[in-house]
Motif scaffolding. Structure first.
Motif, PDB file in Angstrom:
ATOM      1  N   TYR A 225      32.285 -23.407  -1.543  1.00 21.28           N
ATOM      2  CA  TYR A 225      31.141 -23.230  -3.047  1.00 21.28           C
ATOM      3  C   TYR A 225      29.983 -22.469  -2.842  1.00 21.28           C
ATOM      4  N   ALA A 226      30.192 -20.838  -3.637  1.00 21.66           N
ATOM      5  CA  ALA A 226      29.523 -19.571  -3.522  1.00 21.66           C
ATOM      6  C   ALA A 226      27.960 -20.584  -3.675  1.00 21.66           C
ATOM      7  N   PRO A 227      27.275 -21.436  -4.964  1.00 25.15           N
ATOM      8  CA  PRO A 227      26.616 -21.475  -4.625  1.00 25.15           C
ATOM      9  C   PRO A 227      26.039 -22.263  -3.839  1.00 25.15           C
ATOM     10  N   TRP A 228      26.635 -22.948  -2.345  1.00 26.46           N
ATOM     11  CA  TRP A 228      25.536 -23.281  -1.377  1.00 26.46           C
ATOM     12  C   TRP A 228      25.411 -21.990  -0.618  1.00 26.46           C
ATOM     13  N   ARG A 229      25.399 -21.170  -0.901  1.00 25.38           N
ATOM     14  CA  ARG A 229      25.305 -19.840   0.325  1.00 25.38           C
ATOM     15  C   ARG A 229      24.030 -19.455   0.123  1.00 25.38           C
ATOM     16  N   GLY A 230      23.612 -19.549   1.476  1.00 22.84           N
ATOM     17  CA  GLY A 230      22.054 -19.297   1.231  1.00 22.84           C
ATOM     18  C   GLY A 230      20.906 -20.573   0.767  1.00 22.84           C
ATOM     19  N   VAL A 231      21.662 -21.615   0.505  1.00 28.97           N
ATOM     20  CA  VAL A 231      20.326 -23.386  -0.569  1.00 28.97           C
ATOM     21  C   VAL A 231      21.371 -23.641   1.214  1.00 28.97           C
ATOM     22  N   PHE A 232      22.764 -24.569   1.353  1.00 26.70           N
ATOM     23  CA  PHE A 232      22.870 -25.890   2.141  1.00 26.70           C
ATOM     24  C   PHE A 232      23.342 -24.686   3.375  1.00 26.70           C
ATOM     25  N   TYR A 233      24.271 -23.906   3.147  1.00 29.05           N
ATOM     26  CA  TYR A 233      24.743 -23.285   4.052  1.00 29.05           C
ATOM     27  C   TYR A 233      23.144 -21.874   4.304  1.00 29.05           C
ATOM     28  N   PRO A 234      22.832 -21.411   5.769  1.00 27.91           N
ATOM     29  CA  PRO A 234      22.002 -20.386   6.131  1.00 27.91           C
ATOM     30  C   PRO A 234      22.196 -19.112   5.530  1.00 27.91           C
ATOM     31  N   LYS A 235      22.180 -18.006   4.949  1.00 31.01           N
ATOM     32  CA  LYS A 235      21.906 -17.389   4.511  1.00 31.01           C
ATOM     33  C   LYS A 235      22.729 -16.347   5.850  1.00 31.01           C
TER      34      LYS A 235
ATOM     35  N   ARG B 296      28.954 -16.685   8.017  1.00 32.47           N
ATOM     36  CA  ARG B 296      30.423 -16.375   7.603  1.00 32.47           C
ATOM     37  C   ARG B 296      30.786 -17.844   6.871  1.00 32.47           C
ATOM     38  N   GLN B 297      32.053 -17.618   5.732  1.00 30.29           N
ATOM     39  CA  GLN B 297      32.269 -18.229   4.879  1.00 30.29           C
ATOM     40  C   GLN B 297      33.241 -19.291   6.217  1.00 30.29           C
ATOM     41  N   ALA B 298      33.997 -18.318   7.181  1.00 30.29           N
ATOM     42  CA  ALA B 298      34.884 -19.104   8.062  1.00 30.29           C
ATOM     43  C   ALA B 298      34.058 -20.264   8.612  1.00 30.29           C
ATOM     44  N   ASP B 299      32.494 -20.022   9.109  1.00 29.27           N
ATOM     45  CA  ASP B 299      32.066 -21.157  10.085  1.00 29.27           C
ATOM     46  C   ASP B 299      31.251 -22.189   9.238  1.00 29.27           C
ATOM     47  N   GLU B 300      31.881 -22.108   7.575  1.00 30.20           N
ATOM     48  CA  GLU B 300      30.806 -23.078   6.399  1.00 30.20           C
ATOM     49  C   GLU B 300      31.179 -24.590   7.044  1.00 30.20           C
ATOM     50  N   LEU B 301      32.932 -25.230   7.314  1.00 25.44           N
ATOM     51  CA  LEU B 301      33.177 -26.101   7.740  1.00 25.44           C
ATOM     52  C   LEU B 301      32.540 -27.193   8.992  1.00 25.44           C
ATOM     53  N   ASP B 302      32.457 -26.063   9.783  1.00 25.55           N
ATOM     54  CA  ASP B 302      31.852 -26.334  11.296  1.00 25.55           C
ATOM     55  C   ASP B 302      30.444 -26.877  11.058  1.00 25.55           C
ATOM     56  N   TYR B 303      29.967 -25.848  10.174  1.00 25.72           N
ATOM     57  CA  TYR B 303      28.442 -26.307   9.868  1.00 25.72           C
ATOM     58  C   TYR B 303      27.793 -26.948   9.089  1.00 25.72           C
ATOM     59  N   ALA B 304      28.802 -27.515   7.955  1.00 26.88           N
ATOM     60  CA  ALA B 304      29.000 -28.908   6.747  1.00 26.88           C
ATOM     61  C   ALA B 304      28.917 -30.112   7.643  1.00 26.88           C
ATOM     62  N   SER B 305      30.007 -30.025   8.573  1.00 23.83           N
ATOM     63  CA  SER B 305      30.417 -31.308  10.000  1.00 23.83           C
ATOM     64  C   SER B 305      29.697 -31.669  10.745  1.00 23.83           C
TER      65      SER B 305
ATOM     66  N   VAL C  57      23.622 -27.768  -6.468  1.00 26.61           N
ATOM     67  CA  VAL C  57      23.684 -28.176  -4.566  1.00 26.61           C
ATOM     68  C   VAL C  57      22.802 -29.186  -4.351  1.00 26.61           C
ATOM     69  N   ARG C  58      23.220 -30.291  -5.206  1.00 28.89           N
ATOM     70  CA  ARG C  58      23.040 -31.765  -4.886  1.00 28.89           C
ATOM     71  C   ARG C  58      24.177 -32.311  -3.562  1.00 28.89           C
ATOM     72  N   SER C  59      24.369 -32.337  -3.774  1.00 29.98           N
ATOM     73  CA  SER C  59      25.795 -33.713  -3.135  1.00 29.98           C
ATOM     74  C   SER C  59      25.574 -33.217  -1.521  1.00 29.98           C
ATOM     75  N   PRO C  60      25.901 -31.970  -1.006  1.00 35.69           N
ATOM     76  CA  PRO C  60      25.217 -31.821  -0.020  1.00 35.69           C
ATOM     77  C   PRO C  60      23.581 -32.866   0.710  1.00 35.69           C
ATOM     78  N   PHE C  61      22.733 -32.190  -0.102  1.00 38.31           N
ATOM     79  CA  PHE C  61      21.286 -32.919   0.445  1.00 38.31           C
ATOM     80  C   PHE C  61      20.973 -34.506   0.098  1.00 38.31           C
ATOM     81  N   ASP C  62      22.346 -34.831  -0.552  1.00 38.06           N
ATOM     82  CA  ASP C  62      22.381 -36.187  -1.456  1.00 38.06           C
ATOM     83  C   ASP C  62      22.802 -36.732  -0.082  1.00 38.06           C
ATOM     84  N   ALA C  63      24.060 -36.673   0.298  1.00 37.55           N
ATOM     85  CA  ALA C  63      24.661 -36.873   1.346  1.00 37.55           C
ATOM     86  C   ALA C  63      24.170 -37.021   3.151  1.00 37.55           C
ATOM     87  N   MET C  64      23.103 -36.619   3.078  1.00 36.17           N
ATOM     88  CA  MET C  64      22.331 -36.295   4.338  1.00 36.17           C
ATOM     89  C   MET C  64      21.556 -37.693   4.257  1.00 36.17           C
ATOM     90  N   SER C  65      21.012 -37.504   2.868  1.00 30.34           N
ATOM     91  CA  SER C  65      19.621 -38.784   2.610  1.00 30.34           C
ATOM     92  C   SER C  65      20.241 -39.884   2.735  1.00 30.34           C
TER      93      SER C  65
END
Length: 272
Positions: free
Chosen positions: A13-23, A26-35, A257-265
């Motif tokens: 999700y583009a809005p996650w970039r720079g909010v959940f995903y670090p600025k 790479r998009q190719a590394d987003e799954l690794d980061y999220a997982s 951009v609530r879902s990743p933070f709610d999941a982590m909480s």
């Protein structure tokens, strides 16, 4: 021992970039980061089109060893065919490579459209088609459309494992004891969907696991879950764990951009 798997519906999700995903990530590394921040993710690209075997393999290899994916089944089956004449489409789905996830394959999610009403005969015929082991799924996959799946199929499994199914309904006609009995007879879980009152919220136990999709408790796809809201879902999850049922919880409130933070909480709460 029962376990809770918590994550998001999707991860690109583009809005996650720079909010959940670090600025700069790479998009190719987003799954690794999220997982590495949640324990499971729903794959929703499979809802829109059949994925390639290489994608399933990449997702399997690009995540931690104890990670799981839930897989959203194709809308062609649920929304376009409306559960009728679906033997070959289901075979195509299983032949597309989903079994290449191996031990990381979690439940298959079947989301029905809001304009599909409950028909006991249609539901029974659909449930009877669902494989409940990976070996059964391989046999189902052999019925694929050979030309349709040419050069893009994966027929096989590395081991015989259970295959779980969960169904999410969006019409109130499914609030029917006959439907609950059908799910229980086939060992299919009823998805508890929190949708700010838009769709039915059926908290039924019909399988040996539980599955919740949290779309927002106040505003659909948008509102985050406050402490009181997380208290509710922690209690719900722990109750199922106490009854020796695995639990799958996915946050789908991604628009702000609530879902990743709610999941982590929620994960943090469950680890205490």
């Amino acid at each position: 021992m029962a376990r809770a798997w918590v994550g998001m519906s999707g991860w690109t999700y583009a809005p996650w970039r720079g909010v959940f995903y670090p600025k700069g990530l790479r998009q190719a590394d987003e799954l690794d980061y999220a997982s590495h921040h949640v324990s499971s993710i729903e794959i929703n690209g499979s809802f829109y089109s059949l994925q390639k075997p290489s994608s399933w393999i990449s997702w399997r290899e690009g995540t931690p060893s104890d990670f799981l994916f839930a897989v959203k089944a194709p809308r062609f089956i649920t929304h376009i065919k409306r559960l009728n004449g679906i033997e070959e489409p289901i075979a195509n789905f299983y032949a597309s490579g989903v079994l290449a996830l191996g031990p990381k394959l979690g439940p298959i999610l079947w989301q029905l459209p809001p304009n599909l009403v409950y028909d006991p005969e249609v539901i029974e015929a659909f449930l009877a088609l669902l494989p409940h082991t990976t070996s059964q799924a391989v046999q189902v996959a052999k019925g694929r459309g050979v030309e349709r799946m040419k050069d893009r199929e994966h027929l096989g499994t590395d081991a015989d494992r259970p295959v779980r199914h969960a169904i999410e309904v969006r019409d109130y006609s499914f609030d029917d004891q006959r439907f609950a009995d059908q799910l229980q007879a086939h060992g299919v879980a009823m998805v508890l969907g929190d949708s700010a009152g838009r769709w039915p919220m059926l908290d039924w136990v019909t399988a040996d696991f539980a599955y919740a999709r949290l779309h927002g408790d106040k505003e659909l796809y948008t509102s985050g879950y406050d402490e009181a809201g997380l208290d509710t879902w922690e209690e719900w999850t722990r109750d199922h764990l106490d009854h020796d049922r695995d639990v799958y919880v996915y946050f789908d409130n991604d628009q702000k951009v609530r879902s990743p933070f709610d999941a982590m909480s929620l994960l943090e709460r469950l680890r205490r």
